[in-house]
Design a protein around this motif. Structure first.
Motif, PDB file in Angstrom:
ATOM      1  N   MET A  26       0.839  -1.188   0.000  1.00 33.52           N
ATOM      2  CA  MET A  26       0.000   0.000   0.000  1.00 33.52           C
ATOM      3  C   MET A  26       0.875   1.239   0.000  1.00 33.52           C
ATOM      4  N   ARG A  27       0.353   2.291  -0.597  1.00 41.63           N
ATOM      5  CA  ARG A  27       1.069   3.547  -0.624  1.00 41.63           C
ATOM      6  C   ARG A  27       0.762   4.281   0.665  1.00 41.63           C
ATOM      7  N   MET A  28       1.819   4.674   1.387  1.00 37.74           N
ATOM      8  CA  MET A  28       1.647   5.313   2.680  1.00 37.74           C
ATOM      9  C   MET A  28       1.377   6.803   2.484  1.00 37.74           C
ATOM     10  N   LEU A  29       0.211   7.095   1.969  1.00 37.91           N
ATOM     11  CA  LEU A  29      -0.213   8.466   1.743  1.00 37.91           C
ATOM     12  C   LEU A  29      -1.681   8.545   2.108  1.00 37.91           C
ATOM     13  N   SER A  30      -2.016   9.542   2.915  1.00 39.19           N
ATOM     14  CA  SER A  30      -3.409   9.688   3.362  1.00 39.19           C
ATOM     15  C   SER A  30      -3.915   8.402   4.002  1.00 39.19           C
ATOM     16  N   VAL A  31      -3.100   7.899   4.915  1.00 45.46           N
ATOM     17  CA  VAL A  31      -3.417   6.653   5.604  1.00 45.46           C
ATOM     18  C   VAL A  31      -3.432   6.901   7.112  1.00 45.46           C
ATOM     19  N   VAL A  32      -4.335   6.253   7.770  1.00 42.82           N
ATOM     20  CA  VAL A  32      -4.355   6.241   9.232  1.00 42.82           C
ATOM     21  C   VAL A  32      -4.075   4.811   9.677  1.00 42.82           C
ATOM     22  N   MET A  33      -3.069   4.663  10.517  1.00 47.03           N
ATOM     23  CA  MET A  33      -2.742   3.362  11.081  1.00 47.03           C
ATOM     24  C   MET A  33      -3.283   3.305  12.510  1.00 47.03           C
ATOM     25  N   GLU A  43     -15.417  -7.420  23.484  1.00 46.60           N
ATOM     26  CA  GLU A  43     -15.380  -6.977  22.104  1.00 46.60           C
ATOM     27  C   GLU A  43     -14.050  -6.284  21.804  1.00 46.60           C
ATOM     28  N   ARG A  44     -13.713  -6.274  20.556  1.00 47.23           N
ATOM     29  CA  ARG A  44     -12.505  -5.574  20.131  1.00 47.23           C
ATOM     30  C   ARG A  44     -12.679  -4.078  20.376  1.00 47.23           C
ATOM     31  N   GLU A  45     -11.634  -3.434  20.886  1.00 48.10           N
ATOM     32  CA  GLU A  45     -11.721  -2.008  21.168  1.00 48.10           C
ATOM     33  C   GLU A  45     -10.554  -1.261  20.537  1.00 48.10           C
ATOM     34  N   PHE A  46     -10.809  -0.009  20.238  1.00 48.63           N
ATOM     35  CA  PHE A  46      -9.785   0.883  19.702  1.00 48.63           C
ATOM     36  C   PHE A  46      -8.787   1.212  20.801  1.00 48.63           C
ATOM     37  N   VAL A  47      -7.495   1.258  20.423  1.00 46.65           N
ATOM     38  CA  VAL A  47      -6.457   1.617  21.379  1.00 46.65           C
ATOM     39  C   VAL A  47      -5.805   2.942  21.002  1.00 46.65           C
ATOM     40  N   ALA A  48      -5.327   3.039  19.767  1.00 41.59           N
ATOM     41  CA  ALA A  48      -4.621   4.246  19.351  1.00 41.59           C
ATOM     42  C   ALA A  48      -4.571   4.305  17.831  1.00 41.59           C
ATOM     43  N   SER A  49      -4.389   5.527  17.309  1.00 42.18           N
ATOM     44  CA  SER A  49      -4.242   5.683  15.862  1.00 42.18           C
ATOM     45  C   SER A  49      -3.219   6.758  15.548  1.00 42.18           C
ATOM     46  N   PHE A  50      -2.669   6.677  14.337  1.00 42.73           N
ATOM     47  CA  PHE A  50      -1.639   7.602  13.893  1.00 42.73           C
ATOM     48  C   PHE A  50      -1.930   8.027  12.468  1.00 42.73           C
ATOM     49  N   ASP A  51      -2.057   9.341  12.247  1.00 41.34           N
ATOM     50  CA  ASP A  51      -2.275   9.897  10.924  1.00 41.34           C
ATOM     51  C   ASP A  51      -0.922  10.013  10.229  1.00 41.34           C
ATOM     52  N   TRP A  52      -0.742   9.250   9.168  1.00 35.86           N
ATOM     53  CA  TRP A  52       0.574   9.159   8.531  1.00 35.86           C
ATOM     54  C   TRP A  52       1.031  10.486   7.947  1.00 35.86           C
ATOM     55  N   PHE A  54       0.015  13.722   8.845  1.00 37.52           N
ATOM     56  CA  PHE A  54       0.128  14.855   9.752  1.00 37.52           C
ATOM     57  C   PHE A  54       0.641  14.498  11.148  1.00 37.52           C
ATOM     58  N   GLY A  55       0.813  13.214  11.387  1.00 33.61           N
ATOM     59  CA  GLY A  55       1.350  12.818  12.688  1.00 33.61           C
ATOM     60  C   GLY A  55       0.390  12.966  13.841  1.00 33.61           C
ATOM     61  N   GLU A  56      -0.873  13.183  13.558  1.00 29.44           N
ATOM     62  CA  GLU A  56      -1.858  13.331  14.635  1.00 29.44           C
ATOM     63  C   GLU A  56      -2.133  11.961  15.251  1.00 29.44           C
ATOM     64  N   THR A  57      -2.303  11.969  16.554  1.00 30.03           N
ATOM     65  CA  THR A  57      -2.543  10.721  17.266  1.00 30.03           C
ATOM     66  C   THR A  57      -3.835  10.782  18.067  1.00 30.03           C
ATOM     67  N   GLU A  58      -4.413   9.635  18.284  1.00 27.68           N
ATOM     68  CA  GLU A  58      -5.584   9.498  19.143  1.00 27.68           C
ATOM     69  C   GLU A  58      -5.373   8.269  20.015  1.00 27.68           C
ATOM     70  N   TYR A  59      -5.913   8.348  21.234  1.00 25.32           N
ATOM     71  CA  TYR A  59      -5.787   7.239  22.183  1.00 25.32           C
ATOM     72  C   TYR A  59      -7.122   7.026  22.894  1.00 25.32           C
ATOM     73  N   THR A  60      -7.383   5.798  23.232  1.00 24.18           N
ATOM     74  CA  THR A  60      -8.492   5.551  24.125  1.00 24.18           C
ATOM     75  C   THR A  60      -8.065   6.016  25.516  1.00 24.18           C
ATOM     76  N   ARG A  71       5.585   6.590  14.217  1.00 23.11           N
ATOM     77  CA  ARG A  71       6.049   5.921  13.012  1.00 23.11           C
ATOM     78  C   ARG A  71       7.568   5.859  13.030  1.00 23.11           C
ATOM     79  N   VAL A  72       8.090   4.894  12.289  1.00 23.73           N
ATOM     80  CA  VAL A  72       9.531   4.764  12.120  1.00 23.73           C
ATOM     81  C   VAL A  72       9.909   5.503  10.845  1.00 23.73           C
TER      82      VAL A  72
END
Length: 121
Positions: A26-33, A43-52, A54-60, A71-72
């Motif tokens: 996949m091309r790492m552009l406009s991707v959120v990991m 149930e499965r729960e969200f833990v954290a995300s990273f906007d490739w 802009f570097g924005e992060t979110e956490y539960t 990111r590395v």
């Protein structure tokens, strides 16, 4: 698209673990990991995300100030650094990816295999 997760294991409460997720095909552009987890019987729960882009992060809320997603540089790899681990963090952790501009509900489309994290008291 493949997401390869690694780094799980067993640790005592208060310890640390580092999870890695490498994306391919996949091309790492406009991707959120993201990282999700699923504990036994829950149930499965969200833990954290990273906007490739802009570097924005979110956490539960339960992992704020303990976990860090990043990111590395130069690699298609996202890291989840988990510190001050608690027994309630025990779960199978999954990495995932979605398009940044995906409309709500912004579900994640691509998933890696899970990696077990066990925190003993």
């Amino acid at each position: 698209v493949q997401l390869q997760a690694s780094g799980g294991g067993e640790v005592q409460a208060g310890g640390s673990l580092r999870l890695s997720c490498t994306a391919s095909g996949m091309r790492m552009l406009s991707v959120v990991m993201g990282w999700f987890r699923q504990a036994p019987g829950k149930e499965r729960e969200f833990v954290a995300s990273f906007d490739w882009d802009f570097g924005e992060t979110e956490y539960t809320e339960s992992v704020k100030d303990r976990f860090t997603i990043s990111r590395v540089s130069g690699e298609n790899t996202v890291i989840l650094q988990m510190n001050i681990l608690k027994p309630e963090d025990t779960a199978v952790y999954y990495c995932a990816a979605r398009g940044r501009y995906k409309p709500p509900p912004r579900t994640f489309d691509y998933w890696g295999q899970g990696t077990q994290v066990t925190v003993s008291s």
